[in-house]
Design an enzyme around this catalytic site. Structure first.
Site, PDB file in Angstrom:
ATOM      1  N   GLU A 192       0.830  -1.214   0.000  1.00  0.00           N
ATOM      2  CA  GLU A 192       0.000   0.000   0.000  1.00  0.00           C
ATOM      3  C   GLU A 192       0.861   1.260   0.000  1.00  0.00           C
ATOM      4  O   GLU A 192       0.909   2.030   0.966  1.00  0.00           O
ATOM      5  CB  GLU A 192      -0.929  -0.006   1.218  1.00  0.00           C
ATOM      6  CG  GLU A 192      -1.929  -1.135   1.160  1.00  0.00           C
ATOM      7  CD  GLU A 192      -2.957  -1.122   2.273  1.00  0.00           C
ATOM      8  OE1 GLU A 192      -2.649  -0.609   3.350  1.00  0.00           O
ATOM      9  OE2 GLU A 192      -4.057  -1.632   2.057  1.00  0.00           O
ATOM     10  N   GLU A 384      -5.616  -8.268  -0.911  1.00  0.00           N
ATOM     11  CA  GLU A 384      -6.212  -8.159   0.421  1.00  0.00           C
ATOM     12  C   GLU A 384      -7.674  -7.851   0.277  1.00  0.00           C
ATOM     13  O   GLU A 384      -8.045  -6.895  -0.410  1.00  0.00           O
ATOM     14  CB  GLU A 384      -5.612  -6.961   1.163  1.00  0.00           C
ATOM     15  CG  GLU A 384      -4.510  -7.274   2.112  1.00  0.00           C
ATOM     16  CD  GLU A 384      -4.075  -6.037   2.866  1.00  0.00           C
ATOM     17  OE1 GLU A 384      -4.904  -5.390   3.504  1.00  0.00           O
ATOM     18  OE2 GLU A 384      -2.876  -5.723   2.799  1.00  0.00           O
TER      19      GLU A 384
HETATM   20  C1  BG6 Z   1      -4.412  -2.928   4.958  1.00  0.00           C
HETATM   21  C2  BG6 Z   1      -3.078  -3.354   5.494  1.00  0.00           C
HETATM   22  O1  BG6 Z   1      -4.380  -1.562   4.812  1.00  0.00           O
HETATM   23  O2  BG6 Z   1      -5.524  -3.111   5.777  1.00  0.00           O
HETATM   24  C3  BG6 Z   1      -3.126  -4.471   6.513  1.00  0.00           C
HETATM   25  O3  BG6 Z   1      -2.209  -3.700   4.444  1.00  0.00           O
HETATM   26  C4  BG6 Z   1      -4.276  -4.233   7.470  1.00  0.00           C
HETATM   27  O4  BG6 Z   1      -1.889  -4.528   7.153  1.00  0.00           O
HETATM   28  C5  BG6 Z   1      -5.577  -4.194   6.683  1.00  0.00           C
HETATM   29  O5  BG6 Z   1      -4.347  -5.162   8.512  1.00  0.00           O
HETATM   30  C6  BG6 Z   1      -6.784  -3.983   7.568  1.00  0.00           C
HETATM   31  O6  BG6 Z   1      -6.607  -2.858   8.374  1.00  0.00           O
HETATM   32  P1  BG6 Z   1      -6.824  -2.909   9.939  1.00  0.00           P
HETATM   33  O7  BG6 Z   1      -6.411  -1.610  10.437  1.00  0.00           O
HETATM   34  O8  BG6 Z   1      -8.259  -3.178  10.127  1.00  0.00           O
HETATM   35  O9  BG6 Z   1      -5.979  -4.026  10.427  1.00  0.00           O
END
Ligand code: BG6
Length: 486
Positions: A192, A384
């Site tokens: 990201e 993701e």
């Molecule tokens: C993404 C990241 O932005 O979102 C992850 O690459 C992160 O590392 C995921 O865990 C979800 O965000 P959060 O803050 O809910 O863990």
């Protein structure tokens, strides 16, 4: 004309994603140096809508946390993957995944960042992780920097603001490529990459108040250094055949809040700023719209003589992105009404919210896939996607996470539709295979995994692993190659 593809292709890469600072623990073992993420603390009373503010550190706070071991640092514990990786990967293999995304923690390999030679214990750890994956037929995908940066780099150079970072990163990235190229096909330099803009500390190891320039210039200068380091790493990787490099960003899909042309224009502009990184990493040059943006915002970054050629030569093979939600653009209203990944947004009345107030928009993923593919024409990988929720472990050790199944199911249906639309989607990696420490809230109770980990935000718990209902469901989706989605 290419043939109509009705559903997931046979070689579709079903997978799962994790990251070092959110899983490993063992923060001071194996010769590892302290990393920026080891300083993130869990704050119990933080408002879920304000959670993004926990990503930044002031210089005072940075020094205080370096010296203070009594604060609650869940990222130093992770879920103890450092010691339990073998059993965890065996469990993940039961899902039938073809790809496991991991990140390498820079300070395990170069504890301060400045050593001449890598720490062999650090390389050994990832050797074991990668070999375990391969023994189950799982291809590892490596991200070289998922927020983790050695703290000495922050102290000495103020992170990616400093051009010296390019060579330090190259020493690290070349070490990884030289060591793992025979076993790892999929690579990405930065997770990201736009994270720098919302949190210079998390994305770039930068303490904003120590910067020598204004905030906007500093952020784009740091981004430029990362883009050059990315391109030079890709160019170096060409000495090995068969490797595929991806660009990775948090894709923010912007909708205009109304049909007012000014809101539509605002959505175009916000989308451009988010696409900037892919434009450079895929097309190999700075896009024209950024010239005006720099001009209007008085942003003056230093671009070295050879940089433009470097960017042109070292472009990526595929686009990887995270997708959690869509965003709303308005020319007149900048209120943040809901939380979200990287940035918050206005409330879209058509969408429901997660427990952490992130809008849920599966169709937005299909829109994103279509738009990104139309713009770049390279294969796409969803790196993701998943749901952070508060799970309950029942007395008979089950987690009935139908809400997570609903979320992933709805998104996968849209991925399938995008493939029918003609988009070349290489794979889908769920976030995450296993519960981990949340990136923004630094907490364990915002759970993303298909496997439950018995641990709370203070490190209490047996650390035992339990398959959730979503585990069996995702396994059956992979077995049917997505045919059983409903
Ligand atoms: C993404 C990241 O932005 O979102 C992850 O690459 C992160 O590392 C995921 O865990 C979800 O965000 P959060 O803050 O809910 O863990």
């Amino acid at each position: 004309m290419k043939k109509y593809q009705d559903g997931f292709p046979n070689n579709f890469l079903w997978g799962a994603a994790t990251s070092s600072s959110q899983t490993e623990g063992g923060f001071d073992e194996g010769g590892k140096g302290i990393s920026t993420m080891d300083l993130m603390v869990y704050e119990e009373n933080i408002d879920r809508n304000k959670v993004l503010s926990t990503l930044e550190l002031s210089e005072v706070e940075f020094n205080k946390r370096l010296a203070n071991n009594y604060l609650n640092y869940p990222k130093r514990r992770g879920i103890d993957f450092y010691h339990r990786y073998a059993k965890d990967i065996a469990l993940m293999a039961e899902l039938g995944i073809k790809v496991l995304r991991i990140s390498v923690c820079w300070s395990r390999i170069f504890p301060t960042g400045f050593e001449k030679e890598p720490n062999s214990n650090g390389l050994d750890f990832y050797d074991k992780v990668i070999d375990a994956c391969l023994s189950y037929g799982i291809q590892p995908l490596i991200i070289m920097q998922h927020y983790d940066i050695p703290v000495e780099i922050v102290k000495e150079l103020n992170g990616w603001e400093n051009p010296k970072m390019i060579d330090l990163f190259l020493k690290y990235s070349k070490t990884l490529l030289d060591h793992f190229h025979e076993r790892v096909k999929y690579w990405i330099c930065f997770n990201e990459i736009s994270m720098l803009m919302s949190s210079p500390y998390t994305g770039g190891g930068i303490l904003s108040e120590c910067s020598k320039t204004d905030l906007k210039t500093m952020k784009y200068q740091a981004a430029h250094h990362q883009l050059v380091a990315n391109a030079r790493t890709i160019t170096y990787s060409k000495k090995y055949s068969g490797l595929l490099f991806g660009s990775m960003n948090a894709h923010l899909e912007y909708y205009a809040a109304t049909s007012n042309p000014l809101d539509v224009l605002e959505s175009v502009k916000e989308a451009q700023l988010n696409s900037f990184y892919f434009d450079v990493m895929i097309k190999g040059k700075y896009p024209s719209y950024i010239v005006r943006y720099f001009h209007d915002n008085d942003i003056n970054i230093k671009i070295e003589k050879d940089d433009e050629e470097i960017l042109q030569v070292g472009t990526s093979d595929f686009i990887g992105f995270s997708y959690y939600m869509s965003y709303m653009s308005s020319a007149s209203n900048k209120t943040i009404e809901t939380s979200g990944n990287i940035v918050g947004t206005l409330k879209n009345p058509n969408l429901k919210l997660s427990q952490w107030n992130w809008p849920i928009d599966p169709v937005g993923l299909r829109i994103s896939l279509n738009r990104i593919y139309d713009r770049y024409g390279v294969p796409l990988m969803i790196l993701e996607n998943g749901l952070g929720a508060q799970d309950i472990l029942t007395n008979n050790k089950r987690v009935d996470d139908v809400y997570r199944i609903d979320y992933i199911n709805a998104h996968l249906i849209q991925v399938k539709e995008a493939i029918r639309d003609g988009v070349d989607v290489m794979g889908y990696l769920v976030w995450s295979a296993i519960d981990l420490v949340s990136a923004t809230g630094h907490e364990v109770t915002k759970r993303y995994g298909l496997i439950y980990v018995d641990q709370d935000n203070y490190g209490n718990g047996s650390l035992k692993r339990y398959k959730k209902r979503s585990f069996d469901w995702y396994k059956s989706v992979i077995e049917s190659n997505g045919e059983n989605l409903d």
